[in-house]
Motif scaffolding. Sequence first.
Motif, short mmCIF file in Angstrom:
data_model
loop_
_atom_site.label_atom_id
_atom_site.label_comp_id
_atom_site.label_asym_id
_atom_site.label_seq_id
_atom_site.Cartn_x
_atom_site.Cartn_y
_atom_site.Cartn_z
N ASP A 1 27.94 56.51 47.92
CA ASP A 1 28.38 55.46 46.79
C ASP A 1 29.12 56.44 45.73
OD1 ASP A 1 26.48 56.73 45.49
OD2 ASP A 1 25.21 54.96 45.25
N GLY A 2 29.77 55.99 44.70
CA GLY A 2 30.14 56.54 43.55
C GLY A 2 29.41 57.42 42.50
N TYR B 1 32.83 61.84 43.56
CA TYR B 1 32.93 60.48 44.22
C TYR B 1 33.21 59.07 43.64
CZ TYR B 1 31.16 63.55 48.15
OH TYR B 1 30.67 64.52 48.73
N VAL C 1 33.13 55.88 51.24
CA VAL C 1 32.51 55.55 49.86
C VAL C 1 32.72 54.01 49.73
CG1 VAL C 1 33.00 55.86 47.60
CG2 VAL C 1 33.44 57.76 49.07
#
Length: 167
Positions: free
Chosen positions: A148-149, A154, A55
């Motif tokens: 990614d977030g 995530y 991530v």
Amino acid sequence: MKARVAASIVLALAVAAGTAGCGLIAPQATTKHYDASDGVSGSVGSIDVRNAFIVTDGVDGKVGNLVVSLVNTDTKSHRVSITSGSSGVGAEVTVEPGQVKTIGQAPDKPTQNNVFLTPFDALPGSLYPVYFHYGDETGVKLQVPVLDGGLPDYEKLVPPTILPAQD
């Protein structure tokens, strides 16, 4: 009368065999390994690498947080070496016998089971090579997905853009 009973039994067996026949020759999906999440998996000797993904913040992307579970199926502990990318950035993690060691779940606490990859230049949506190895075992190189977030699950795994100094 006996012929009818025998014919009924033969007919019942034929119907049972005919309807169960597909289950006898068709492959069972539950016996096939697959990665049920966004990560990838592999094995190194007695260490199973499960659901590995990275991530990053998706903007600057200077730091990657490796999220993975390491499962030790052996009766002794192993020190697993994790290296990544062309720079050979790495870390070592000890996994005790029978332990499932989860890495990367607390990026806000850098000293708690985290492997931060820096410098990190991969973009979300790409694959990044990560190599897992211990002792004399032949290691495994996995092409780990970079996320990614953007998803709520995530969001909390995004690493800090500047890491605190490690002792």
